[in-house]
Design a protein around this motif. Structure first.
Motif, PDB file in Angstrom:
ATOM      1  N   ASN A 229       0.898  -1.149   0.115  1.00 34.92           N
ATOM      2  CA  ASN A 229      -0.067   0.040   0.065  1.00 34.92           C
ATOM      3  C   ASN A 229       0.765   1.280  -0.047  1.00 34.92           C
ATOM      4  O   ASN A 229       0.290   2.392  -0.376  1.00 34.92           O
ATOM      5  CB  ASN A 229      -1.002  -0.101   1.315  1.00 34.92           C
ATOM      6  CG  ASN A 229      -1.836  -1.156   1.251  1.00 34.92           C
ATOM      7  OD1 ASN A 229      -2.381  -1.732   0.068  1.00 34.92           O
ATOM      8  ND2 ASN A 229      -1.916  -1.827   2.270  1.00 34.92           N
ATOM      9  N   LYS A 282       1.369   1.860  -8.825  1.00 40.16           N
ATOM     10  CA  LYS A 282      -0.082   1.978  -8.698  1.00 40.16           C
ATOM     11  C   LYS A 282      -1.029   1.640  -9.572  1.00 40.16           C
ATOM     12  O   LYS A 282      -2.416   1.268  -9.442  1.00 40.16           O
ATOM     13  CB  LYS A 282      -0.199   3.531  -8.052  1.00 40.16           C
ATOM     14  CG  LYS A 282       0.509   3.550  -6.716  1.00 40.16           C
ATOM     15  CD  LYS A 282       0.529   4.984  -5.753  1.00 40.16           C
ATOM     16  CE  LYS A 282       1.093   5.195  -4.646  1.00 40.16           C
ATOM     17  NZ  LYS A 282       1.106   6.545  -4.333  1.00 40.16           N
ATOM     18  N   ASP A 285      -1.923  -1.529  -9.809  1.00 35.18           N
ATOM     19  CA  ASP A 285      -2.522  -2.376  -8.740  1.00 35.18           C
ATOM     20  C   ASP A 285      -1.496  -3.328  -8.236  1.00 35.18           C
ATOM     21  O   ASP A 285      -1.927  -4.272  -7.635  1.00 35.18           O
ATOM     22  CB  ASP A 285      -3.845  -2.784  -8.945  1.00 35.18           C
ATOM     23  CG  ASP A 285      -4.571  -2.906  -7.336  1.00 35.18           C
ATOM     24  OD1 ASP A 285      -4.236  -2.250  -6.501  1.00 35.18           O
ATOM     25  OD2 ASP A 285      -5.453  -3.804  -7.484  1.00 35.18           O
TER      26      ASP A 285
END
Length: 359
Positions: A229, A282, A285
């Motif tokens: 994350n 990002k 993902d």
């Protein structure tokens, strides 16, 4: 003790590269803290659990095995041993290319609810597919070279039009690449129409769609991104090479590539490239790791060439060296970090609801 099952080999043109990666991973793990089990997958798809490894793997042939069972039988036997093990376990897919890096093995492991290292289904599948990756990156303004993509069917039906279009878009020299392949397999540089046709026919041996890119005169650089994350990017590395592009032999056999870390690029461009690498991570993902490959011109313009969602961990591989130069992370520490990130992502997925909560 944590059990680490290292999947290697597989039905892929990068079968042998996978064995090099697996050997390095296996040898790096502290056998006092981890029980390490290589699981060799033959080119036919048979799974062969090699059992607990306590000594150093000195030759990749030590990882190979022979099984007379059916594919389903060999898979069931290997997975049964994992399921019966009551200790904490994780899968490390040291697999490259198709049937390993393309989301297939990740989807299978998700279905049987086993934690694993690296990217999930979507990011793996998209990351290996150069055509879809380029389409996605265009949506988030990640710099790319001029290119054209088409399927084998389109090539057969509209060859003349595609010739004309691609010569207008990319010109010569250009590079022909299968959309879903790695380690430079099936990639060729073309300087005229004759070479272009030969390269297209060869690329279609490895995939049903391909991408053709303009040649960018510049240096090839790489950045590693690690995390879930809160991903972090490494310093930039580059290769000094003797060839026009890094084909399979240059990457794995010749040993003539020289790593320069950090790369010779300005601080301003360095920050822009590192930021773009995290944006690429990002956008796809990603989780665990990714390597972002760049072209950088003498005018300090940079273009993302492609991403690698399971980069190699051979002695010539850039990823582990980049992190050692970035923050002192050793090879063994990087492998352990990836294992921890794999468990972290698994626990996040386990916390999701899979039934509708009523009011």
């Amino acid at each position: 003790m944590i059990n680490v099952y290292v999947l290697c080999g597989g039905k892929s043109v990068e079968h042998e590269v996978s064995l090099l990666t697996a050997s390095a991973i296996i040898n790096s793990l502290d056998k006092e803290r981890y029980n390490v089990y290589p699981v060799y997958i033959t080119k036919e798809g048979l799974w062969c659990n090699k059992g607990l490894v306590t000594d150093e793997i000195k030759d990749t042939n030590e990882l190979k095995g022979v099984s007379n069972k059916t594919i389903l039988g060999s898979m069931a036997e290997s997975l049964d041993e994992i399921a019966k093990n009551e200790e904490k376990s994780i899968i490390f897919p040291a697999l490259h290319g198709t049937n390993g890096e393309d989301g297939t093995i990740q989807g299978f492991l998700d279905l049987i609810d086993l934690p694993y290292v690296g990217n999930g289904v979507m990011s793996s599948a998209v990351g290996l597919d150069k055509v879809i990756t380029k389409e996605l990156f265009s949506k988030v303004n990640i710099p790319q070279t001029k290119h054209i993509a088409f399927s084998k069917k389109e090539w057969i039906e509209n060859k003349d039009y595609l010739y004309s279009n691609l010569e207008d878009v990319t010109g010569y020299p250009c590079y022909v690449k299968p959309s879903r392949s790695g380690s430079s397999v099936g990639i060729n540089r073309c300087v005229n129409k004759e070479e272009l046709e030969q390269a297209i026919n060869e690329a279609f041996l490895y995939d049903t769609k391909l991408v053709i890119e303009e040649e960018v005169v510049g240096r090839e650089m790489q950045i590693s991104v690690v995390g879930n994350n809160a991903p972090k990017s490494s310093v930039i590395g580059e290769f000094i090479q003797e060839r026009n592009f890094m084909d399979y032999d240059a990457k794995y056999l010749d040993g003539k590539l020289i790593q320069v870390i950090p790369a010779r690029v300005s601080e301003e461009i360095t920050e822009q490239m590192r930021e773009a690498a995290v944006r690429a991570f990002k956008a796809l993902d990603c989780s665990g790791l990714v390597r972002v490959d760049y072209f950088v011109t003498n005018e300090d313009k940079f273009y993302v060439n492609e991403v690698n969602t399971m980069p190699g961990f051979t002695k010539l591989s850039m990823t582990p060296v980049l992190w050692e130069k970035t923050d002192g992370t050793t090879y063994s520490q990087l492998v352990e970090r990836l294992i921890k990130l794999g468990f972290q992502r698994y626990e996040e997925r386990k916390a999701l609801l899979y039934d509708r909560r009523t009011k």
